[in-house]
Scaffold this active site. Sequence first.
Site, short mmCIF file in Angstrom:
data_model
loop_
_atom_site.label_atom_id
_atom_site.label_comp_id
_atom_site.label_asym_id
_atom_site.label_seq_id
_atom_site.Cartn_x
_atom_site.Cartn_y
_atom_site.Cartn_z
N LYS A 23 16.26 24.63 -26.28
CA LYS A 23 15.88 23.48 -27.11
C LYS A 23 16.92 22.37 -27.02
CE LYS A 23 12.92 26.23 -29.76
NZ LYS A 23 11.49 26.19 -29.85
N CYS B 215 3.93 28.74 -35.00
CA CYS B 215 4.65 29.93 -35.52
C CYS B 215 5.10 29.69 -36.96
CB CYS B 215 5.86 30.28 -34.66
SG CYS B 215 5.44 30.82 -33.02
N HIS C 8 9.91 28.94 -39.39
CA HIS C 8 9.32 29.53 -38.18
C HIS C 8 9.25 31.04 -38.46
CE1 HIS C 8 9.40 31.17 -34.07
NE2 HIS C 8 9.03 29.97 -33.64
N GLN D 78 15.89 23.85 -34.24
CA GLN D 78 15.43 22.46 -34.09
C GLN D 78 16.50 21.45 -34.47
OE1 GLN D 78 12.68 21.68 -32.59
NE2 GLN D 78 11.80 23.72 -32.54
N ASP E 173 18.88 28.43 -39.61
CA ASP E 173 18.15 28.49 -38.34
C ASP E 173 18.28 27.12 -37.70
OD1 ASP E 173 16.27 28.24 -36.36
OD2 ASP E 173 14.60 29.05 -37.52
N1 PMP Z 1 13.18 28.74 -35.42
C1 PMP Z 1 12.65 27.54 -35.19
C2 PMP Z 1 12.73 26.49 -36.26
C3 PMP Z 1 12.04 27.27 -33.96
O1 PMP Z 1 11.50 26.09 -33.74
C4 PMP Z 1 11.99 28.29 -32.98
C5 PMP Z 1 11.31 28.06 -31.64
N2 PMP Z 1 10.10 27.37 -31.71
C6 PMP Z 1 12.58 29.52 -33.27
C7 PMP Z 1 13.17 29.71 -34.49
C8 PMP Z 1 12.59 30.64 -32.27
O2 PMP Z 1 13.30 30.26 -31.13
P1 PMP Z 1 13.24 31.15 -29.82
O3 PMP Z 1 11.78 31.43 -29.56
O4 PMP Z 1 13.87 30.31 -28.76
O5 PMP Z 1 14.00 32.41 -30.11
#
Ligand code: PMP
Length: 405
Positions: A225, A363, A122, A202, A199
Amino acid sequence: MSFDVALVREQFPILKREIDGNPLIYLDNAATTQKPQCVIDALVAYYTECNSNVHRGAHRLADEATRKFEAARDIVKHFINAPKREEVIWTKGTTEGINIVANGLGKLLKPGDEVIATGMEHHANIVTWQQACKASGATFHTVPVTEQGELDLEVYQSLLNSNTKFVAFPHVSNALGTLNPIKELTAMAKAVGAWVLVDGAQGIAHGGVDVQEVGCDFYAFSGHKIYGPMGIGILWGREELLSEWPVWQTGGEMIATVTLQDATWNVLPYRLEAGTPNVGDAIALGEAIRWFSELDLVGAAAHEQALIARATELAQEVEGLRMIGQARHKVGAFSFVMSEGHPADIGFLLDRQGIAIRTGDHCAQPLMNRFGVPGTARMSFAVYNTLEEVEAFFKALRKVQMMLA
Ligand code: PMP
């Protein structure tokens, strides 16, 4: 109690909604999960019964709010098996957690140092590291992604060396659903003495984590999440790093002493929690994790595998559908493109039938480039999704296909 999806669904008021007369089928859980009633109640109870600033008030409400806030930290500590409660830092979410680490690390990096992330990040877990390398003169590498949607472990091994200072990778890919072997990836990085950040955005709600078993140095995730509120998340990190690395923000709460010319820093976790924290959402996240941990998580994981297996089977019957990412170990997300129809049109026409999915680059632009697509359509699962919903999804997709033909 064994896993009973109907019972789980009853606890989510939003799942009773209709969209244009169709029952809502919510398959956008990788973007954010819905909230069970107990989490909504915890948030309302905080604001109706004990709203107050924490740690500093000499009155009953402040005491109650502080106790609940710190009790929520303990719930998180136990859930991820953190060695110490002081290592559990409240953040806004995964992005902020990663940035706290990048801020500390960024100030320690120098030319000649190497940092590794992967091609399936991401943006939150790649832009941070590429920019930290640019600013410090360190070299940035990425691990390629195979056609199946897995990390190329041979290349990863070949990138690791005694200059490798830091390695970051996702627990689970938000775009492909690939479940990475995080214990193995960590051990490989540790063999060359690198620090490791996972990270967990997920991964946290799809298998969870035992940070001591994984052996990483940092694990970041977002409350929203895992059935908790938006605007709250967790960074777990090893005490010896979080208490030594440069501080993140400065201000109230994170200081020990202040003079006109200088200041000294508070101990963990407060050292990294400048300003008034998000107390209500922290308490509600504690409730979400309490609720989630009490589910039959083995049953929930088996149920999710059944959903992914059924989706894969039905996808193979759809002419012109290309699955993006077919990793051997997959959780959460299921991405695809169609020969007719841009993902955005597919998403729009599914919404007309009450089905919520996400379309676009998720993203993860480098990953989309890797697969030669501008974006995908992605359905993603939570504990309340059913086989019937997966079947209804493919029925609706066939209608979409006819409309776009
Ligand atoms: N890393 C991953 C793998 C994600 O899926 C996401 C959210 N889609 C994020 C980071 C960022 O999370 P947040 O927008 O809640 O800070």
